[in-house]
Motif scaffolding. Sequence first.
Motif, PDB file in Angstrom:
ATOM      1  N   LEU A   2       0.826  -1.196   0.000  1.00  0.00           N
ATOM      2  CA  LEU A   2       0.000   0.000   0.000  1.00  0.00           C
ATOM      3  C   LEU A   2       0.866   1.254   0.000  1.00  0.00           C
ATOM      4  N   ASP A   3       0.391   2.289  -0.687  1.00  0.00           N
ATOM      5  CA  ASP A   3       1.090   3.564  -0.598  1.00  0.00           C
ATOM      6  C   ASP A   3       0.434   4.403   0.499  1.00  0.00           C
ATOM      7  N   GLN A   4       0.924   5.626   0.671  1.00  0.00           N
ATOM      8  CA  GLN A   4       0.439   6.446   1.791  1.00  0.00           C
ATOM      9  C   GLN A   4      -1.050   6.786   1.680  1.00  0.00           C
ATOM     10  N   PHE A   5      -1.625   6.631   0.498  1.00  0.00           N
ATOM     11  CA  PHE A   5      -3.055   6.922   0.339  1.00  0.00           C
ATOM     12  C   PHE A   5      -3.895   5.647   0.364  1.00  0.00           C
ATOM     13  N   GLY A   6      -3.248   4.532   0.717  1.00  0.00           N
ATOM     14  CA  GLY A   6      -3.979   3.272   0.819  1.00  0.00           C
ATOM     15  C   GLY A   6      -4.206   2.585  -0.517  1.00  0.00           C
ATOM     16  N   ARG A   7      -3.519   3.065  -1.565  1.00  0.00           N
ATOM     17  CA  ARG A   7      -3.692   2.420  -2.877  1.00  0.00           C
ATOM     18  C   ARG A   7      -2.800   1.185  -2.946  1.00  0.00           C
ATOM     19  N   GLN A   8      -3.350   0.100  -3.456  1.00  0.00           N
ATOM     20  CA  GLN A   8      -2.590  -1.149  -3.598  1.00  0.00           C
ATOM     21  C   GLN A   8      -1.763  -1.056  -4.880  1.00  0.00           C
ATOM     22  N   GLU A 289      10.116   2.326   0.067  1.00  0.00           N
ATOM     23  CA  GLU A 289       9.919   3.722   0.504  1.00  0.00           C
ATOM     24  C   GLU A 289       9.317   4.552  -0.623  1.00  0.00           C
ATOM     25  N   TYR A 292       5.693   3.724  -1.043  1.00  0.00           N
ATOM     26  CA  TYR A 292       4.877   4.278   0.043  1.00  0.00           C
ATOM     27  C   TYR A 292       4.606   5.774  -0.220  1.00  0.00           C
ATOM     28  N   ASN A 293       5.631   6.460  -0.712  1.00  0.00           N
ATOM     29  CA  ASN A 293       5.522   7.914  -0.912  1.00  0.00           C
ATOM     30  C   ASN A 293       4.885   8.302  -2.241  1.00  0.00           C
ATOM     31  N   LYS A 294       4.452   7.327  -3.021  1.00  0.00           N
ATOM     32  CA  LYS A 294       3.871   7.619  -4.343  1.00  0.00           C
ATOM     33  C   LYS A 294       2.761   8.649  -4.217  1.00  0.00           C
TER      34      LYS A 294
END
Length: 294
Positions: A2-8, A289, A292-294
Amino acid sequence: MLDQFGRQIDYLRVSVTERCNLRCTYCRAEEGDCPKERELTADEFTRIVSVFADLGIKKVRLTGGEPLLRKDIMKIIKNISVIEGIRDLSMTTNAQQLNGRARLLRSAGLNRVNISMDSLKPDRFKAMCGGNLDLVLKGIEESMDAGLTPVKINVVLVKGRNDDEVDDFIELTRDRPLDVRFIELMPLGELGQHGSLRVNNAELISARPHLIPLAPRYSSQPSRDYQVEGYLGRVGFISPHSQKFCRSCNRVRLMSDGNLRMCLGDNSELSLLEALYSGEDALKQLIAEAIYNK
Ligand code: SAM
Protein backbone atom coordinates in the motif's frame (compact mmCIF):
# COMPACT_ATOMS: atom_id res chain seq x y z
CA MET A 1 1.90 -3.10 -1.03
CA LEU A 2 0.00 0.00 0.00
CA ASP A 3 1.09 3.56 -0.60
CA GLN A 4 0.44 6.45 1.79
CA PHE A 5 -3.05 6.92 0.34
CA GLY A 6 -3.98 3.27 0.82
CA ARG A 7 -3.69 2.42 -2.88
CA GLN A 8 -2.59 -1.15 -3.60
CA ILE A 9 0.40 -0.88 -5.94
CA ASP A 10 0.60 -4.16 -7.83
CA TYR A 11 1.33 -3.18 -11.44
CA LEU A 12 4.75 -2.41 -12.91
CA ARG A 13 5.33 -1.03 -16.36
CA VAL A 14 8.80 -1.71 -17.66
CA SER A 15 10.13 0.45 -20.45
CA VAL A 16 12.74 -1.92 -21.86
CA THR A 17 14.02 0.68 -24.34
CA GLU A 18 13.34 4.30 -25.19
CA ARG A 19 14.24 3.59 -28.82
CA CYS A 20 11.37 3.44 -31.28
CA ASN A 21 10.98 2.56 -34.96
CA LEU A 22 7.96 4.86 -35.44
CA ARG A 23 7.34 8.57 -34.91
CA CYS A 24 3.71 8.90 -33.89
CA THR A 25 2.77 12.55 -34.20
CA TYR A 26 1.17 12.71 -30.73
CA CYS A 27 4.03 10.93 -28.93
CA ARG A 28 7.42 12.36 -27.94
CA ALA A 29 9.19 13.99 -30.89
CA GLU A 30 12.55 12.61 -29.80
CA GLU A 31 13.57 9.35 -28.28
CA GLY A 32 14.01 9.53 -24.51
CA ASP A 33 17.37 10.29 -22.96
CA CYS A 34 18.46 6.67 -22.56
CA PRO A 35 20.80 5.59 -25.37
CA LYS A 36 21.13 1.87 -26.07
CA GLU A 37 24.41 1.66 -24.09
CA ARG A 38 22.64 2.76 -20.90
CA GLU A 39 19.75 0.33 -21.16
CA LEU A 40 19.58 -2.27 -18.41
CA THR A 41 20.49 -5.81 -19.38
CA ALA A 42 17.93 -8.62 -19.29
CA ASP A 43 19.48 -9.83 -16.04
CA GLU A 44 19.29 -6.41 -14.42
CA PHE A 45 15.61 -6.09 -15.36
CA THR A 46 15.02 -9.57 -13.92
CA ARG A 47 16.68 -8.75 -10.61
CA ILE A 48 14.75 -5.52 -10.21
CA VAL A 49 11.41 -7.07 -11.17
CA SER A 50 12.04 -9.92 -8.68
CA VAL A 51 12.34 -7.36 -5.90
CA PHE A 52 9.14 -5.67 -7.05
CA ALA A 53 7.42 -9.07 -7.02
CA ASP A 54 8.60 -9.64 -3.43
CA LEU A 55 6.96 -6.33 -2.58
CA GLY A 56 3.62 -7.31 -4.11
CA ILE A 57 3.79 -6.47 -7.83
CA LYS A 58 1.65 -9.03 -9.69
CA LYS A 59 1.29 -7.58 -13.17
CA VAL A 60 4.08 -6.48 -15.49
CA ARG A 61 3.70 -4.73 -18.83
CA LEU A 62 6.67 -4.40 -21.17
CA THR A 63 6.60 -1.17 -23.08
CA GLY A 64 8.92 1.53 -24.44
CA GLY A 65 9.87 2.94 -26.88
CA GLU A 66 9.22 -0.15 -28.92
CA PRO A 67 9.91 -3.29 -26.86
CA LEU A 68 10.35 -5.54 -29.90
CA LEU A 69 13.49 -3.56 -30.83
CA ARG A 70 15.30 -5.27 -27.96
CA LYS A 71 17.24 -8.19 -29.47
CA ASP A 72 16.98 -10.00 -26.11
CA ILE A 73 13.24 -9.46 -25.71
CA MET A 74 12.60 -13.24 -25.59
CA LYS A 75 15.09 -13.59 -22.74
CA ILE A 76 13.50 -10.69 -20.85
CA ILE A 77 10.09 -12.33 -21.23
CA LYS A 78 11.35 -15.79 -20.25
CA ASN A 79 13.06 -14.44 -17.15
CA ILE A 80 10.20 -12.26 -15.93
CA SER A 81 7.46 -14.80 -16.67
CA VAL A 82 8.90 -17.29 -14.18
CA ILE A 83 9.36 -14.84 -11.31
CA GLU A 84 7.24 -16.05 -8.42
CA GLY A 85 4.24 -13.82 -7.87
CA ILE A 86 4.03 -12.42 -11.43
CA ARG A 87 0.63 -13.55 -12.66
CA ASP A 88 0.28 -11.47 -15.78
CA LEU A 89 2.95 -10.44 -18.27
CA SER A 90 1.86 -8.31 -21.21
CA MET A 91 3.42 -6.05 -23.83
CA THR A 92 2.40 -2.89 -25.67
CA THR A 93 3.74 -2.84 -29.22
CA ASN A 94 3.31 -1.05 -32.52
CA ALA A 95 3.45 -4.50 -34.18
CA GLN A 96 5.86 -3.42 -36.93
CA GLN A 97 8.17 -6.29 -35.95
CA LEU A 98 5.59 -8.69 -34.58
CA ASN A 99 4.96 -10.84 -37.64
CA GLY A 100 6.31 -14.35 -37.37
CA ARG A 101 7.04 -13.87 -33.66
CA ALA A 102 3.68 -14.09 -31.87
CA ARG A 103 3.92 -17.82 -31.13
CA LEU A 104 7.50 -17.46 -29.94
CA LEU A 105 6.48 -14.64 -27.63
CA ARG A 106 3.64 -16.75 -26.28
CA SER A 107 5.85 -19.75 -25.66
CA ALA A 108 8.48 -17.53 -24.01
CA GLY A 109 5.82 -16.70 -21.40
CA LEU A 110 4.07 -13.56 -22.63
CA ASN A 111 0.36 -13.67 -21.74
CA ARG A 112 -1.09 -10.96 -23.96
CA VAL A 113 -0.46 -7.92 -26.14
CA ASN A 114 -1.82 -4.44 -26.58
CA ILE A 115 -1.34 -3.25 -30.14
CA SER A 116 -1.38 0.41 -31.08
CA MET A 117 -3.38 1.22 -34.21
CA ASP A 118 -4.68 4.74 -34.75
CA SER A 119 -6.29 4.44 -38.15
CA LEU A 120 -7.80 1.78 -40.39
CA LYS A 121 -6.77 3.72 -43.49
CA PRO A 122 -3.22 2.88 -44.67
CA ASP A 123 -2.31 6.41 -45.85
CA ARG A 124 -3.65 8.04 -42.75
CA PHE A 125 -1.91 5.48 -40.54
CA LYS A 126 1.33 6.27 -42.31
CA ALA A 127 0.81 10.00 -41.86
CA MET A 128 0.00 9.66 -38.15
CA CYS A 129 2.62 7.09 -37.15
CA GLY A 130 4.97 6.50 -40.08
CA GLY A 131 4.26 2.78 -40.04
CA ASN A 132 2.76 0.06 -42.20
CA LEU A 133 -0.89 -0.70 -41.36
CA ASP A 134 -0.76 -4.07 -43.07
CA LEU A 135 1.87 -5.26 -40.59
CA VAL A 136 -0.35 -4.18 -37.70
CA LEU A 137 -3.38 -6.01 -39.07
CA LYS A 138 -1.32 -9.16 -39.61
CA GLY A 139 0.14 -8.79 -36.11
CA ILE A 140 -3.36 -8.66 -34.61
CA GLU A 141 -4.40 -11.86 -36.43
CA GLU A 142 -1.21 -13.64 -35.50
CA SER A 143 -1.49 -12.62 -31.85
CA MET A 144 -5.05 -13.90 -31.65
CA ASP A 145 -4.04 -17.19 -33.26
CA ALA A 146 -1.11 -17.52 -30.86
CA GLY A 147 -3.37 -17.01 -27.82
CA LEU A 148 -1.89 -13.66 -26.75
CA THR A 149 -5.41 -12.79 -25.69
CA PRO A 150 -7.40 -10.75 -25.10
CA VAL A 151 -5.72 -8.68 -27.79
CA LYS A 152 -6.31 -5.02 -26.99
CA ILE A 153 -6.13 -2.34 -29.65
CA ASN A 154 -5.00 1.10 -28.42
CA VAL A 155 -6.39 4.02 -30.39
CA VAL A 156 -5.36 7.58 -29.64
CA LEU A 157 -7.94 9.87 -31.20
CA VAL A 158 -6.86 13.26 -32.53
CA LYS A 159 -9.47 15.77 -33.70
CA GLY A 160 -9.59 16.18 -37.45
CA ARG A 161 -7.12 13.33 -38.03
CA ASN A 162 -8.85 10.07 -37.08
CA ASP A 163 -11.89 10.91 -34.93
CA ASP A 164 -14.21 10.07 -37.84
CA GLU A 165 -13.16 6.41 -37.50
CA VAL A 166 -14.62 5.71 -34.05
CA ASP A 167 -17.51 3.63 -35.38
CA ASP A 168 -15.26 1.74 -37.80
CA PHE A 169 -13.08 0.76 -34.85
CA ILE A 170 -16.15 -0.31 -32.85
CA GLU A 171 -17.16 -2.49 -35.82
CA LEU A 172 -13.92 -4.48 -35.36
CA THR A 173 -15.51 -5.89 -32.19
CA ARG A 174 -18.52 -7.30 -34.04
CA ASP A 175 -17.13 -10.68 -35.08
CA ARG A 176 -13.96 -10.97 -33.02
CA PRO A 177 -13.23 -10.99 -29.29
CA LEU A 178 -11.02 -7.90 -29.58
CA ASP A 179 -10.88 -5.09 -27.02
CA VAL A 180 -10.72 -1.71 -28.77
CA ARG A 181 -9.73 1.08 -26.38
CA PHE A 182 -9.89 4.80 -27.10
CA ILE A 183 -7.21 6.69 -25.19
CA GLU A 184 -7.59 10.42 -24.65
CA LEU A 185 -4.68 12.44 -25.93
CA MET A 186 -2.22 13.19 -23.13
CA PRO A 187 0.08 16.24 -23.15
CA LEU A 188 3.21 14.33 -24.20
CA GLY A 189 4.59 15.33 -27.59
CA GLU A 190 4.13 18.58 -29.46
CA LEU A 191 0.68 17.60 -30.70
CA GLY A 192 -0.42 16.60 -27.21
CA GLN A 193 0.10 20.18 -26.02
CA HIS A 194 -2.85 21.30 -28.15
CA GLY A 195 -5.83 20.63 -25.91
CA SER A 196 -8.12 21.60 -28.81
CA LEU A 197 -7.06 18.39 -30.62
CA ARG A 198 -8.18 16.18 -27.73
CA VAL A 199 -11.33 14.13 -28.26
CA ASN A 200 -13.41 13.92 -25.09
CA ASN A 201 -14.30 10.31 -24.31
CA ALA A 202 -17.35 11.24 -22.23
CA GLU A 203 -18.81 12.91 -25.34
CA LEU A 204 -18.06 9.85 -27.50
CA ILE A 205 -19.88 7.61 -25.03
CA SER A 206 -22.95 9.81 -24.65
CA ALA A 207 -23.31 10.04 -28.44
CA ARG A 208 -23.51 6.22 -28.61
CA PRO A 209 -26.42 5.00 -26.49
CA HIS A 210 -26.13 1.55 -28.08
CA LEU A 211 -22.96 0.97 -26.03
CA ILE A 212 -23.88 -1.16 -23.03
CA PRO A 213 -21.74 -0.50 -19.92
CA LEU A 214 -19.93 -3.51 -18.49
CA ALA A 215 -18.86 -3.98 -14.88
CA PRO A 216 -15.13 -3.33 -14.35
CA ARG A 217 -13.07 -6.51 -14.22
CA TYR A 218 -11.01 -5.13 -11.33
CA SER A 219 -11.25 -2.03 -9.16
CA SER A 220 -8.12 -0.24 -10.43
CA GLN A 221 -9.04 -0.72 -14.10
CA PRO A 222 -8.42 2.60 -15.92
CA SER A 223 -10.77 1.85 -18.82
CA ARG A 224 -14.54 2.05 -18.74
CA ASP A 225 -15.76 -0.87 -20.79
CA TYR A 226 -18.79 -1.20 -23.05
CA GLN A 227 -20.16 -3.67 -25.54
CA VAL A 228 -22.56 -3.49 -28.45
CA GLU A 229 -25.29 -6.06 -27.98
CA GLY A 230 -24.44 -9.27 -29.84
CA TYR A 231 -20.85 -8.21 -30.58
CA LEU A 232 -18.03 -10.51 -29.46
CA GLY A 233 -15.49 -7.84 -28.48
CA ARG A 234 -15.49 -4.91 -26.09
CA VAL A 235 -14.97 -1.17 -26.37
CA GLY A 236 -13.01 0.62 -23.65
CA PHE A 237 -12.47 4.30 -22.95
CA ILE A 238 -9.33 5.39 -21.13
CA SER A 239 -9.80 8.98 -20.11
CA PRO A 240 -6.83 10.44 -18.24
CA HIS A 241 -8.22 13.88 -19.00
CA SER A 242 -12.01 13.78 -18.62
CA GLN A 243 -12.21 11.01 -15.99
CA LYS A 244 -8.94 11.06 -14.06
CA PHE A 245 -8.10 7.76 -12.39
CA CYS A 246 -5.32 8.88 -9.99
CA ARG A 247 -7.42 7.82 -6.99
CA SER A 248 -7.30 4.17 -8.06
CA CYS A 249 -3.81 4.27 -9.61
CA ASN A 250 -2.01 1.00 -8.92
CA ARG A 251 1.11 1.38 -11.07
CA VAL A 252 4.68 2.60 -11.24
CA ARG A 253 7.08 2.66 -14.19
CA LEU A 254 10.62 1.35 -14.44
CA MET A 255 12.58 3.16 -17.14
CA SER A 256 15.12 1.46 -19.40
CA ASP A 257 18.07 3.07 -17.55
CA GLY A 258 16.96 1.79 -14.14
CA ASN A 259 15.13 4.94 -13.05
CA LEU A 260 11.76 4.61 -11.39
CA ARG A 261 8.79 6.89 -12.12
CA MET A 262 6.04 6.85 -9.54
CA CYS A 263 3.51 8.61 -11.77
CA LEU A 264 3.12 8.12 -15.52
CA GLY A 265 2.10 11.76 -15.86
CA ASP A 266 5.14 13.15 -14.05
CA ASN A 267 8.75 13.05 -15.23
CA SER A 268 10.41 12.95 -11.78
CA GLU A 269 12.57 9.86 -11.38
CA LEU A 270 14.51 7.96 -8.76
CA SER A 271 17.57 5.94 -9.77
CA LEU A 272 17.62 2.31 -8.63
CA LEU A 273 21.03 1.51 -10.11
CA GLU A 274 23.23 2.18 -7.08
CA ALA A 275 20.90 0.22 -4.80
CA LEU A 276 20.80 -2.61 -7.35
CA TYR A 277 24.54 -3.06 -6.88
CA SER A 278 24.44 -2.56 -3.10
CA GLY A 279 22.39 -5.71 -2.64
CA GLU A 280 18.83 -6.92 -2.63
CA ASP A 281 17.95 -5.51 0.80
CA ALA A 282 19.04 -1.99 -0.14
CA LEU A 283 17.04 -2.18 -3.36
CA LYS A 284 13.97 -3.52 -1.59
CA GLN A 285 14.07 -0.77 1.00
CA LEU A 286 14.50 1.97 -1.61
CA ILE A 287 11.58 0.67 -3.71
CA ALA A 288 9.35 0.12 -0.67
CA GLU A 289 9.92 3.72 0.50
CA ALA A 290 9.36 5.11 -2.98
CA ILE A 291 6.10 3.19 -3.37
CA TYR A 292 4.88 4.28 0.04
CA ASN A 293 5.52 7.91 -0.91
CA LYS A 294 3.87 7.62 -4.34
N1 SAM B 1 5.87 1.46 -29.09
C1 SAM B 1 4.78 0.84 -28.41
C2 SAM B 1 3.46 1.18 -29.05
O1 SAM B 1 3.43 2.03 -29.95
O2 SAM B 1 2.45 0.59 -28.69
C3 SAM B 1 4.74 1.08 -26.92
C4 SAM B 1 5.04 2.46 -26.42
S1 SAM B 1 3.75 3.65 -26.73
C5 SAM B 1 4.44 5.10 -25.99
C6 SAM B 1 2.51 3.11 -25.59
C7 SAM B 1 1.13 3.66 -25.83
O3 SAM B 1 1.13 5.03 -25.50
C8 SAM B 1 0.65 3.54 -27.26
O4 SAM B 1 -0.58 2.86 -27.31
C9 SAM B 1 0.50 4.98 -27.69
O5 SAM B 1 -0.56 5.12 -28.58
C10 SAM B 1 0.24 5.69 -26.38
N2 SAM B 1 0.56 7.11 -26.44
C11 SAM B 1 1.68 7.69 -26.88
N3 SAM B 1 1.58 9.04 -26.83
C12 SAM B 1 0.36 9.32 -26.32
C13 SAM B 1 -0.35 10.52 -26.02
N4 SAM B 1 0.18 11.74 -26.26
N5 SAM B 1 -1.59 10.42 -25.50
C14 SAM B 1 -2.13 9.20 -25.27
N6 SAM B 1 -1.52 8.04 -25.54
C15 SAM B 1 -0.30 8.09 -26.05
